[in-house]
Design an enzyme around this catalytic site. Sequence first.
Site, mmCIF file in Angstrom:
data_model
loop_
_atom_site.group_PDB
_atom_site.id
_atom_site.type_symbol
_atom_site.label_atom_id
_atom_site.label_comp_id
_atom_site.label_asym_id
_atom_site.label_seq_id
_atom_site.Cartn_x
_atom_site.Cartn_y
_atom_site.Cartn_z
ATOM 1 N N TYR A 125 6.115 1.372 5.066
ATOM 2 C CA TYR A 125 6.004 2.469 4.204
ATOM 3 C C TYR A 125 6.197 2.859 6.448
ATOM 4 C CZ TYR A 125 3.524 0.668 0.637
ATOM 5 O OH TYR A 125 2.983 -0.277 -0.273
ATOM 6 N N LYS A 176 2.620 -13.409 5.224
ATOM 7 C CA LYS A 176 3.882 -14.016 5.075
ATOM 8 C C LYS A 176 4.598 -14.734 5.945
ATOM 9 C CE LYS A 176 6.253 -16.410 1.046
ATOM 10 N NZ LYS A 176 4.722 -17.435 0.213
ATOM 11 N N ASP A 209 0.821 -14.714 -1.488
ATOM 12 C CA ASP A 209 0.866 -15.346 -2.497
ATOM 13 C C ASP A 209 -0.347 -16.252 -2.607
ATOM 14 O OD1 ASP A 209 1.579 -17.021 -1.244
ATOM 15 O OD2 ASP A 209 3.198 -17.773 -2.204
ATOM 16 N N ASP A 233 -1.853 -2.919 0.370
ATOM 17 C CA ASP A 233 -2.292 -1.885 -0.372
ATOM 18 C C ASP A 233 -1.399 -2.535 -1.539
ATOM 19 O OD1 ASP A 233 -0.752 0.170 -2.692
ATOM 20 O OD2 ASP A 233 0.773 0.529 -1.926
ATOM 21 N N ASP A 237 -5.438 -3.344 -4.777
ATOM 22 C CA ASP A 237 -5.191 -3.369 -6.433
ATOM 23 C C ASP A 237 -5.500 -4.256 -7.118
ATOM 24 O OD1 ASP A 237 -4.922 -0.246 -5.780
ATOM 25 O OD2 ASP A 237 -2.074 -0.718 -6.718
#
Length: 330
Positions: A125, A176, A209, A233, A237
């Site tokens: 971002y 990751k 994941d 982010d 959620d």
Amino acid sequence: MTHNIALIGGDGIGPDVTAEAVKVVRAAGVDIDTTDFDLGGQRFLRDGEVLSDGTLDELRAFDCILLGAVGTPEVPPGVIERGLLLKMRFELDLYINQRPFAGTAPGGDTPHEFVVIRENTEGMYAGEGGSLRTGTPHEVATQGSVNTRMGVERCIRYAFELAADRERKHLTLVHKTNVLTFSGDLWERTFNEVAAEYPQVDTAYNHVDAACIYFVQDPHRYDVIVTDNLFGDILTDLGGAVSGGIGLASSANLNPARTGPSMFEPVHGSAPDITGQNKANPTAAILSAALMLDFLDEGAAADRIRAACAEPVTGSTTDVGDTIATRVRN
């Protein structure tokens, strides 16, 4: 003590849920002086302004910012998100995004409770990238992830401090590292080096994941999670979805150094389809206000608000706010 709070109601249901949050804070006996700022998609449509440097300087003078929701379908994607939300995060150095979760996952019967700490001012971002030959068959677009040792370490250190103060004293790094070998290496090395300073905190690592699977199947494994901007982010959620719904999810954008105001907001969005209908659940905004009170050293009032929100409330936006305010007073 009076706390000076900047209110950004914003768009859609934002002004309505923010009003209920202010009502509950005052019911808790906290003295706040509020100033409204007209910012968001509707303001942009009226006069083209998103967030001027002058308005940003005005916001710096407040103790905290309480935001409802911003965004409207008539404004192109990215205009408000980058020009308002990300500008405040970057310019006010709100480098910690803290989101607590408590609830029962779908299909489960045992409540869980954990916190996600998301680095809030770097990563994907940060805006590094660009495009070439736009609209042609040879178009190229790049979007880089910016990670600095300073930014990564201060986020990880905050997460360790939080974990050390909690009963379980457990912190999980999510990244990751098997594919993102440069940024992942920086995060993993920094995590391990800081961990040596906190022997009382147990640590773990999950690929992002795998963490998505565990959020759904086994959220009880988590106490505190620390992760980068993009992964945080997405994970938060999902955390809302397995903890009662995104409409109950609260959020704190923190400047722990207190060199400027921190910002608190629900994460459910502006919900333009129910704007003006008094249908929105203000609980997430109220819980975000409780996080604000924690930051303002009004922990007793914050705890009363959370206790008042523990049992579900049905009804209109104002009915829910009135009920929770009554519970807080009692």
